[in-house]
Design an enzyme around this catalytic site. Structure first.
Site, PDB file in Angstrom:
ATOM      1  N   LEU A 197       0.829  -1.205   0.000  1.00 45.89           N
ATOM      2  CA  LEU A 197       0.000   0.000   0.000  1.00 45.89           C
ATOM      3  C   LEU A 197       0.860   1.249   0.000  1.00 45.89           C
ATOM      4  O   LEU A 197       0.484   2.281  -0.538  1.00 45.89           O
ATOM      5  CB  LEU A 197      -0.910   0.013   1.239  1.00 45.89           C
ATOM      6  CG  LEU A 197      -2.025  -1.045   1.277  1.00 45.89           C
ATOM      7  CD1 LEU A 197      -2.698  -1.032   2.628  1.00 45.89           C
ATOM      8  CD2 LEU A 197      -3.035  -0.803   0.173  1.00 45.89           C
ATOM      9  N   GLY A 198       2.031   1.163   0.622  1.00 46.12           N
ATOM     10  CA  GLY A 198       2.910   2.328   0.666  1.00 46.12           C
ATOM     11  C   GLY A 198       4.094   2.082   1.572  1.00 46.12           C
ATOM     12  O   GLY A 198       4.216   1.046   2.218  1.00 46.12           O
ATOM     13  N   GLY A 244       8.178   6.228   7.014  1.00 46.02           N
ATOM     14  CA  GLY A 244       9.437   6.458   7.690  1.00 46.02           C
ATOM     15  C   GLY A 244       9.831   5.293   8.582  1.00 46.02           C
ATOM     16  O   GLY A 244      11.010   5.090   8.848  1.00 46.02           O
ATOM     17  N   GLY A 285       8.555   1.964   8.046  1.00 45.04           N
ATOM     18  CA  GLY A 285       8.419   0.662   7.441  1.00 45.04           C
ATOM     19  C   GLY A 285       7.543   0.679   6.198  1.00 45.04           C
ATOM     20  O   GLY A 285       7.262   1.713   5.616  1.00 45.04           O
ATOM     21  N   VAL A 293       3.853  -0.812   4.381  1.00 43.52           N
ATOM     22  CA  VAL A 293       2.497  -1.245   4.708  1.00 43.52           C
ATOM     23  C   VAL A 293       1.947  -2.091   3.560  1.00 43.52           C
ATOM     24  O   VAL A 293       2.016  -1.697   2.398  1.00 43.52           O
ATOM     25  CB  VAL A 293       1.573  -0.040   4.972  1.00 43.52           C
ATOM     26  CG1 VAL A 293       0.157  -0.500   5.241  1.00 43.52           C
ATOM     27  CG2 VAL A 293       2.095   0.752   6.160  1.00 43.52           C
ATOM     28  N   ASP A 296       2.530  13.644  16.666  1.00 50.59           N
ATOM     29  CA  ASP A 296       2.865  13.739  15.240  1.00 50.59           C
ATOM     30  C   ASP A 296       1.593  13.978  14.426  1.00 50.59           C
ATOM     31  O   ASP A 296       1.304  13.281  13.455  1.00 50.59           O
ATOM     32  CB  ASP A 296       3.578  12.469  14.767  1.00 50.59           C
ATOM     33  CG  ASP A 296       4.291  12.672  13.431  1.00 50.59           C
ATOM     34  OD1 ASP A 296       4.503  13.841  13.043  1.00 50.59           O
ATOM     35  OD2 ASP A 296       4.632  11.679  12.779  1.00 50.59           O
TER      36      ASP A 296
END
Length: 716
Positions: free
Chosen positions: A405-406, A409, A411, A413, A514
């Site tokens: 999926l992407g 920073g 890891g 997914v 964050d």
């Protein structure tokens, strides 16, 4: 089986009454010596024997003749230069085979020798195999060859070791390049003698089937007609398997006596048959009589081959099964120990220790691991499952690239499908140190205590891999940044409500640390989901702040937190103020390609508010659809959120309440409209910024050295 003799070595090679040799060359039919002598099958197969030199076609001297090819002496194009660059001598070559039954064979290669040379030959339509296409092979069916040489600098820089350049085609297997060829003035003569040109030949232009229909068949007994592969038609005759001779002359091909070379066992008897042979064993021996088979074994001392073979096969199979079982058993035990090691390395015991101390959460092992999560209203219990490594490998097709999926920073997914057909997002962390493992455990602990419709739900985790994995609910519509132009106010209200819940309604207050538009996700119904709690912190009920190492994303970081390292819930308020500024302006938090005063969105927004020029920086669509009073009110809220002093910022609960009040206005650019055009626009304009959960983290973890905090953001 003995090798079959070439038809030029047959006992009958030429027609009766015709000469068989020209010099040292044997000329077999369908070729014949003498022009118009009637010794060949046709004029183009006449060989002119001139001073013992066999010449054919257009003055080509024959070197050898085979069933498929004719090799002729080579012609070499060359060009030589003086030290000054003047041409001293040169020679072009042109060989034209049109109208003949010959073509240049693919066994040739077009070759250029020289350090400062250009060679050109004519292209053939439809081919891109080295002629006109910067390739060296010769295409099938080539009928003409013309070549000349040129030079880039007339060898003025290579004259000392390479005064001449050469170009030719020739048999690839016969040419071997040496660096000494550059200065060897005898190179041309040596190549003409040793590297022949290979020509393919065929008879006529009719195929074998056409010849049989016409009754004009030239192949003799025990031979096969073979269509030419030159793409120009024609045929050739070859002796059948087990026969040799000249297939074009009577009596055709004759049987090969294979028994002359004793192909059978030493105790075997060879019997020649038409086109083949057979082996049998002599009296007193048993077997198939062949050298490569069972051979011949004496009857009275015959070894029980069949029984021995069966017994050996069963024994080897048993050994193989035993070794395989032992191998997989050892491998399974190693895998179990390795997963136990990874479980400990990835903070399994730390997670057990932490959860045992948290209210409403405990760690359980009973055929598997479960984290028990108490729901916010205490009306039920949800379980966060600890998955096995096999379960997640299967759900992601062994983490195949098409399931990604992407990348973020922390890891990668993957999209996974669980056995109950639930679609999940599996976050696979990168290699971790101890500090990162604590962040991973921190995210599990925090999400275990959160139960809010606008916070991304943690389904489970896996600690048996080299790196830990988190399993989330699948949020299908991407990040807020992707939809920043639609449903803005509703999304802002839901995000603010979720943060307010974390700050005040959770069992233990949670500071996200964050907050940014790429960590606000949208599900199928565009419901807001707060994600990525890897850097979040739990705040004890008797404290209002915690002191931590500064972490966050450039453009969203609270300046007060940056300077003091004291983290409070007002730090999230500042970051959310930047998100609101994004929603109003459509601008990125940091834009290094813009003028200096516009690079930091928070600074730019506050300056615009102070100078009473808010409306010029807003998105045109907002100005067209909303009232100025509403926009001014929301701008004042953003200004308060971005105040340098945390104590003067509103709480997230106050922010959520004010935004909900603005949302009740009958007309506002941030109110979502449920129609096809809006939905289409929602899906049609993806942003370049990406989520830390689903795609690449724009900010990431940073150091103090590469971050500059604005000093003029006082919004009072």
């Amino acid at each position: 089986m003995p090798p079959r003799k070439s038809f030029s070595e047959a006992s009958t090679t030429a027609k009766p009454g015709c000469q068989t040799k020209c010099g040292n060359l044997t000329v077999p039919y369908p070729f014949g010596i003498g022009l118009d002598s009637g010794c060949s099958i046709g004029p183009w197969f006449d060989v002119n024997c001139n001073n013992s030199k066999p010449i054919i076609a257009n003055n080509l001297e024959i070197v050898a003749i085979s069933e498929q090819q004719v090799r002729v002496k080579n012609w070499i194009a060359f060009r030589c230069y003086a030290e000054s660059g003047n041409v001293t001598r040169q020679f072009r070559i042109s060989i034209n085979l049109f109208g003949t039954p010959y073509t240049f064979s693919e066994a040739n290669r077009f070759t250029v020798v020289g350090c400062d040379d250009l060679a050109r030959t004519d292209p053939i339509d439809g081919s891109c195999t080295g002629i006109g296409c910067c390739q060296t092979p010769i295409p099938k069916g080539l009928k003409t060859f013309n070549s000349s040489l040129g030079s880039l600098k007339n060898h003025t820089e290579a004259y000392s070791f390479n005064p001449c350049g050469y170009a030719f085609i020739g048999d690839e297997e016969r040419f071997e390049f040496h660096t000494s060829d550059f200065g060897d003035m005898g190179f041309r003569h040596r190549t003409m003698e040793n590297v022949p040109i290979v020509l393919d030949w065929a008879i006529g232009d009719l195929s074998c089937d056409q010849l049989k229909k016409n009754g004009d068949f030239s192949c003799g007994e025990n031979s096969d007609c073979v269509d030419s592969d030159m793409s120009l038609g024609g045929y050739r005759c070859n002796c059948s398997e087990g026969y040799e001779g000249n297939p074009y002359l009577s009596p055709g091909c004759t049987d090969i006596n294979e028994c002359e070379n004793n192909p059978c066992d030493e105790h075997g008897i060879c019997a020649n048959t038409p086109g083949s042979y057979s082996c049998s064993c002599a009296k007193g021996y048993k077997g198939d009589g062949t050298k490569d088979g069972l051979g011949c074994i004496a009857v009275n001392s015959q070894f029980p081959v069949i029984k021995f073979s069966i017994g050996l096969s069963i024994g080897l199979l048993s050994i193989f099964i035993g070794v395989t079982w032992l191998y997989f058993g050892i491998k399974k035990r190693k895998l179990t120990r390795m997963r136990e090691k990874f479980f400990e390395q990835n903070g399994g015991f730390l997670l057990k220790q932490q959860t045992s101390n948290e209210s409403g959460i405990f760690f359980e092992q009973n055929g598997g691991f479960l984290l028990k999560q108490q729901t916010s209203n205490e009306s039920g219990i949800e379980f966060i499952k600890i998955f096995s490594a096999e379960e997640l490998e299967k759900s992601t097709n062994n983490y195949s690239e098409d399931h990604i999926l992407g990348k973020g920073g922390y890891g990668i997914v993957y999209k996974g499908i669980l056995p109950d057909q639930r679609i999940v997002a599996i976050k696979k962390s990168r290699m971790m140190d101890q500090n990162q493992i604590e962040q991973f455990i921190n995210e599990v602990i925090i999400l275990s205590q959160v139960n809010h419709r606008n916070v991304v739900k943690l389904i489970g985790c896996c600690l048996e891999n080299e790196v830990p994995l988190l399993v989330y609910e699948f949020v299908s519509k991407g990040t807020l940044f992707y939809h920043i132009h639609n449903n803005r106010l509703r999304i802002a209200v839901e995000a603010a409500s979720a943060l307010a819940y974390l700050h005040s309604a959770a069992s233990m207050p949670i500071i996200h640390r964050d907050v940014k538009s790429s960590n606000i996700l949208l599900d199928d119904s565009y419901t807001t989901k707060i994600s990525d709690f890897g850097t979040s912190r739990l705040v004890p009920l008797d404290q209002t702040q915690v002191t931590t190492l500064v972490q966050g994303t450039l453009g969203y970081l609270d300046p007060e937190y940056f300077h003091t390292s004291k983290l409070t819930e007002k730090s999230d308020v500042y970051s959310f103020g930047v998100v609101l500024a994004e929603l109003m302006t459509g601008k990125k938090p940091l834009s290094l390609d813009k003028p200096e005063e516009e690079r930091n969105l928070a600074t730019y927004f506050i300056m615009s508010m102070k100078e009473k020029r808010l409306f010029p920086i807003l998105e045109p669509r907002i100005l067209r659809e909303g009232s100025l009073e509403q926009l001014q009110g929301i701008g004042e809220l953003v200004k308060r959120c971005l105040n340098l002093k945390g104590e003067e910022r509103p709480t997230m609960k106050e922010v959520a309440t004010e935004l909900e009040g603005f949302r009740r206005f009958s007309k506002h650019p941030w109110i979502g409209h449920e129609n096809a055009e809006e939905t289409e626009a929602l899906l049609g304009k993806p942003s370049g910024l990406s989520s830390d959960l689903y795609t690449i983290n724009v900010g990431g973890v940073f150091s103090i050295e590469n971050y500059s905090v604005p000093n003029n953001l006082d919004g009072r």
